[in-house]
Design a protein around this motif. Structure first.
Motif, PDB file in Angstrom:
ATOM      1  N   ILE A 167       0.874  -1.175   0.000  1.00 14.98           N
ATOM      2  CA  ILE A 167       0.000   0.000   0.000  1.00 14.98           C
ATOM      3  C   ILE A 167       0.905   1.217   0.000  1.00 14.98           C
ATOM      4  O   ILE A 167       1.554   1.521   1.008  1.00 14.98           O
ATOM      5  N   GLY A 168       0.974   1.885  -1.142  1.00 15.10           N
ATOM      6  CA  GLY A 168       1.959   2.960  -1.275  1.00 15.10           C
ATOM      7  C   GLY A 168       3.353   2.369  -1.283  1.00 15.10           C
ATOM      8  O   GLY A 168       3.665   1.497  -2.082  1.00 15.10           O
ATOM      9  N   ASP A 169       4.176   2.817  -0.342  1.00 14.17           N
ATOM     10  CA  ASP A 169       5.546   2.296  -0.237  1.00 14.17           C
ATOM     11  C   ASP A 169       5.684   1.286   0.907  1.00 14.17           C
ATOM     12  O   ASP A 169       6.811   0.882   1.232  1.00 14.17           O
ATOM     13  N   ILE A 170       4.587   0.924   1.510  1.00 11.26           N
ATOM     14  CA  ILE A 170       4.641   0.099   2.719  1.00 11.26           C
ATOM     15  C   ILE A 170       4.051  -1.281   2.435  1.00 11.26           C
ATOM     16  O   ILE A 170       3.022  -1.409   1.758  1.00 11.26           O
ATOM     17  N   PHE A 171       4.688  -2.307   2.978  1.00  7.90           N
ATOM     18  CA  PHE A 171       4.209  -3.673   2.821  1.00  7.90           C
ATOM     19  C   PHE A 171       3.519  -4.137   4.112  1.00  7.90           C
ATOM     20  O   PHE A 171       4.038  -3.911   5.213  1.00  7.90           O
ATOM     21  N   PHE A 172       2.369  -4.765   3.930  1.00 14.23           N
ATOM     22  CA  PHE A 172       1.631  -5.337   5.048  1.00 14.23           C
ATOM     23  C   PHE A 172       1.414  -6.825   4.781  1.00 14.23           C
ATOM     24  O   PHE A 172       1.171  -7.228   3.639  1.00 14.23           O
ATOM     25  N   GLN A 173       1.454  -7.606   5.843  1.00 17.05           N
ATOM     26  CA  GLN A 173       1.166  -9.032   5.707  1.00 17.05           C
ATOM     27  C   GLN A 173      -0.322  -9.265   5.929  1.00 17.05           C
ATOM     28  O   GLN A 173      -0.897  -8.798   6.909  1.00 17.05           O
ATOM     29  N   ILE A 174      -0.935 -10.001   5.022  1.00 20.60           N
ATOM     30  CA  ILE A 174      -2.371 -10.298   5.122  1.00 20.60           C
ATOM     31  C   ILE A 174      -2.583 -11.374   6.187  1.00 20.60           C
ATOM     32  O   ILE A 174      -1.980 -12.449   6.131  1.00 20.60           O
ATOM     33  N   VAL A 175      -3.455 -11.056   7.161  1.00 19.44           N
ATOM     34  CA  VAL A 175      -3.775 -12.039   8.208  1.00 19.44           C
ATOM     35  C   VAL A 175      -5.238 -12.469   8.159  1.00 19.44           C
ATOM     36  O   VAL A 175      -5.633 -13.389   8.873  1.00 19.44           O
ATOM     37  N   GLY A 176      -6.051 -11.809   7.321  1.00 18.92           N
ATOM     38  CA  GLY A 176      -7.459 -12.184   7.258  1.00 18.92           C
ATOM     39  C   GLY A 176      -8.157 -11.568   6.065  1.00 18.92           C
ATOM     40  O   GLY A 176      -7.700 -10.583   5.484  1.00 18.92           O
ATOM     41  N   VAL A 177      -9.283 -12.180   5.696  1.00 18.65           N
ATOM     42  CA  VAL A 177     -10.158 -11.674   4.633  1.00 18.65           C
ATOM     43  C   VAL A 177     -11.550 -11.518   5.217  1.00 18.65           C
ATOM     44  O   VAL A 177     -12.142 -12.480   5.729  1.00 18.65           O
ATOM     45  N   ASP A 178     -12.078 -10.286   5.175  1.00 24.16           N
ATOM     46  CA  ASP A 178     -13.382  -9.966   5.755  1.00 24.16           C
ATOM     47  C   ASP A 178     -14.418  -9.854   4.643  1.00 24.16           C
ATOM     48  O   ASP A 178     -14.309  -8.992   3.773  1.00 24.16           O
ATOM     49  N   TYR A 179     -15.435 -10.730   4.677  1.00 20.32           N
ATOM     50  CA  TYR A 179     -16.480 -10.723   3.660  1.00 20.32           C
ATOM     51  C   TYR A 179     -17.691  -9.873   4.062  1.00 20.32           C
ATOM     52  O   TYR A 179     -18.753  -9.969   3.453  1.00 20.32           O
ATOM     53  N   CYS A 180     -17.553  -9.050   5.081  1.00 19.61           N
ATOM     54  CA  CYS A 180     -18.658  -8.180   5.490  1.00 19.61           C
ATOM     55  C   CYS A 180     -19.021  -7.232   4.345  1.00 19.61           C
ATOM     56  O   CYS A 180     -18.141  -6.688   3.677  1.00 19.61           O
ATOM     57  N   VAL A 181     -20.338  -7.022   4.121  1.00 19.42           N
ATOM     58  CA  VAL A 181     -20.788  -6.176   3.016  1.00 19.42           C
ATOM     59  C   VAL A 181     -21.486  -4.912   3.514  1.00 19.42           C
ATOM     60  O   VAL A 181     -22.151  -4.228   2.758  1.00 19.42           O
ATOM     61  N   SER A 182     -21.356  -4.606   4.787  1.00 19.61           N
ATOM     62  CA  SER A 182     -22.046  -3.451   5.359  1.00 19.61           C
ATOM     63  C   SER A 182     -21.559  -2.152   4.742  1.00 19.61           C
ATOM     64  O   SER A 182     -20.389  -1.994   4.392  1.00 19.61           O
ATOM     65  N   ASN A 183     -22.515  -1.194   4.619  1.00 22.72           N
ATOM     66  CA  ASN A 183     -22.191   0.142   4.109  1.00 22.72           C
ATOM     67  C   ASN A 183     -22.340   1.214   5.180  1.00 22.72           C
ATOM     68  O   ASN A 183     -22.349   2.396   4.873  1.00 22.72           O
ATOM     69  N   VAL A 184     -22.493   0.791   6.446  1.00 18.54           N
ATOM     70  CA  VAL A 184     -22.727   1.758   7.510  1.00 18.54           C
ATOM     71  C   VAL A 184     -21.470   2.558   7.826  1.00 18.54           C
ATOM     72  O   VAL A 184     -21.527   3.730   8.139  1.00 18.54           O
ATOM     73  N   ASN A 185     -20.342   1.913   7.730  1.00 19.39           N
ATOM     74  CA  ASN A 185     -19.087   2.542   8.110  1.00 19.39           C
ATOM     75  C   ASN A 185     -18.901   3.884   7.397  1.00 19.39           C
ATOM     76  O   ASN A 185     -18.923   3.951   6.178  1.00 19.39           O
ATOM     77  N   ILE A 186     -18.702   4.937   8.171  1.00 25.14           N
ATOM     78  CA  ILE A 186     -18.506   6.265   7.598  1.00 25.14           C
ATOM     79  C   ILE A 186     -17.225   6.323   6.776  1.00 25.14           C
ATOM     80  O   ILE A 186     -17.097   7.107   5.835  1.00 25.14           O
ATOM     81  N   SER A 187     -16.261   5.478   7.124  1.00 22.28           N
ATOM     82  CA  SER A 187     -14.991   5.481   6.403  1.00 22.28           C
ATOM     83  C   SER A 187     -15.064   4.712   5.096  1.00 22.28           C
ATOM     84  O   SER A 187     -14.036   4.490   4.455  1.00 22.28           O
ATOM     85  N   GLY A 188     -16.260   4.314   4.663  1.00 27.99           N
ATOM     86  CA  GLY A 188     -16.403   3.689   3.357  1.00 27.99           C
ATOM     87  C   GLY A 188     -16.991   2.300   3.405  1.00 27.99           C
ATOM     88  O   GLY A 188     -17.272   1.740   4.464  1.00 27.99           O
ATOM     89  N   ASN A 189     -17.185   1.746   2.214  1.00 25.57           N
ATOM     90  CA  ASN A 189     -17.722   0.407   2.080  1.00 25.57           C
ATOM     91  C   ASN A 189     -16.737  -0.616   2.635  1.00 25.57           C
ATOM     92  O   ASN A 189     -15.549  -0.589   2.321  1.00 25.57           O
TER      93      ASN A 189
END
Length: 412
Positions: A181-203
């Motif tokens: 993400i950009g210049d930074i590497f993150f290790q994936i520890v999970g996959v979230d299949y939640c489909v909620s749109n309530v979060n103000i920070s986005g889908n």
């Protein structure tokens, strides 16, 4: 009296006319029932689609975010930016014991996630482990962010459903792999299949969740937080806490507690209550109109049966003359009336189920709410149709019972 060919022809013509009337009346019942069940099933499906936008989100929660003051206060002019901090989180935890969970969030929009040659647009949200109590994740692979991840500032992430599908089109478990993400590497520890749109920070499907301590350091947030999520303890009405919450934060950041624009509060509890009230009222209106339509249809059945009895006076008289009891006549007329309403109603139920099934099949966006009526509803409607058929056949049946064989023969 001689029973000649003309007599039987008259009975045949009467039956033909009755069939036409019965078909028209039956179609009215069929259409009324179809519209009732279609609206009931459609309303259920629309509510299900709406609820999927809130999937997993706590129904007794509030989201707080600061904005700009619109009122002067204690010598300060309006237009000041209010900035929430992690100290505000601790302050709310200690001063409002009715809150079960208080947790912050910071986000970065317009980010690009890369795995190999594949990319996906996303927003990065820094959260604590207890955020899972605000919005329950639907973990398909791996796990969610833990307290240890936050404390040790681990560069790990949980990716949303759409991010996973774009970066890993072949499927499979991506946990352990690295995402840039950009210049930074993150290790994936999970996959979230939640489909909620309530979060103000986005889908939630386009979101990448990382430990909040990591995002605060990497994106230079410092002690600042953008959102504060809260969940009340069982039985606590969140609306009763709003005034106290505003007072606490207004005293700390020196702004007018009545300045609603300085501190925005999203109360999910009120939204859920509005949705429930809306659909309860809608369902009541649908059933009111539907039952009214069925009652009108049953009146039509009663009128048809009354005409039928009048035209079949001779037939009924002959049946009485050869031994039929008044009870036999009563049962015959009421059975015919019930059969008409039940047959038309059954076709209406089958047709509405078929049409609602088509709506489910053409539904889009990976959302699968049920548009179908329940089995209990179908059974209750069938019983209602039988009852309406019996009531509709009762007046003409009572009239038929009063027909005397002698009078019927004299009329003929």
């Amino acid at each position: 009296m001689r029973l000649d060919i003309d007599f039987f022809q008259e009975i045949t013509d009467s039956l033909t006319r009755n069939k036409r009337r019965s078909l028209l009346t039956g179609f009215g019942i069929f259409w009324g029932l179809f519209m009732l069940l279609f609206l009931v099933g459609g309303g259920k499906g629309v509510k299900g689609m709406l609820e999927q936008n809130f999937e997993g989100f706590a129904t007794n929660s509030m989201i707080v975010y600061a904005d700009r003051t619109t009122k002067p206060y204690k010598g300060f002019q309006e237009g000041r930016d209010i900035v929430l901090t992690t100290k505000d989180v601790q302050r709310l935890k200690s001063m409002i014991p009715e809150l079960a969970t208080v947790t912050p969030e910071v986000s970065r929009w317009g980010q690009t996630a890369t795995v190999g040659s594949r990319t996906a647009n996303c927003q990065v949200s820094g959260r604590e482990a207890v955020y899972a109590q605000i919005q329950t994740p639907d973990i398909r692979y791996g796990r969610y962010i833990t307290e240890e991840d936050v404390r040790q500032e681990r560069k790990v992430c949980v990716i949303g459903k759409r991010i996973y599908q774009q970066l890993f089109p072949g499927g499979g478990n991506p946990c352990g792999q690295f995402i840039q993400i950009g210049d930074i590497f993150f290790q994936i520890v999970g996959v979230d299949y939640c489909v909620s749109n309530v979060n103000i920070s986005g889908n939630a499907q386009d979101n990448i969740c990382v430990p909040i301590t990591v995002s605060q350091r990497l994106y230079n947030f410092g002690d600042e937080v953008e959102l504060i999520y809260m969940v009340g303890k069982e039985g606590v009405k969140m609306v009763t806490l709003e005034k106290r919450l505003r007072s606490i934060l207004a005293r700390e950041h020196i702004f007018d507690p009545t300045d609603d624009d300085a501190l925005e509060i999203f109360n999910s509890e009120q939204i859920f209550n509005i949705v429930d009230t809306l659909f309860r009222g809608l369902n009541f209106f649908i059933w009111l109109i539907g039952i009214g339509t069925l009652l009108a249809g049953s009146i039509g059945v009663s009128n048809i049966m009354m005409v039928t009895v009048r035209e079949r006076t001779t037939e009924i008289g002959i049946r009485r003359a050869i031994g039929a009891t008044p009870r036999d006549i009563l049962v015959q007329i009421m059975m015919e009336s019930s059969a008409l309403t039940l047959t038309a109603g059954t076709f209406g139920i089958v047709f509405s189920v078929f049409v609602l099934n088509l709506f489910e099949k053409i539904n889009m966006q990976d959302m699968h709410p049920s548009f179908q009526i329940s089995f209990t509803t179908a059974i209750l409607v069938e019983l209602l149709l039988v009852l309406l058929g019996v009531l509709a056949g009762l007046p003409p049946a009572l009239r038929a019972m009063r027909i005397k064989p002698v009078d019927a023969m004299r009329d003929e």
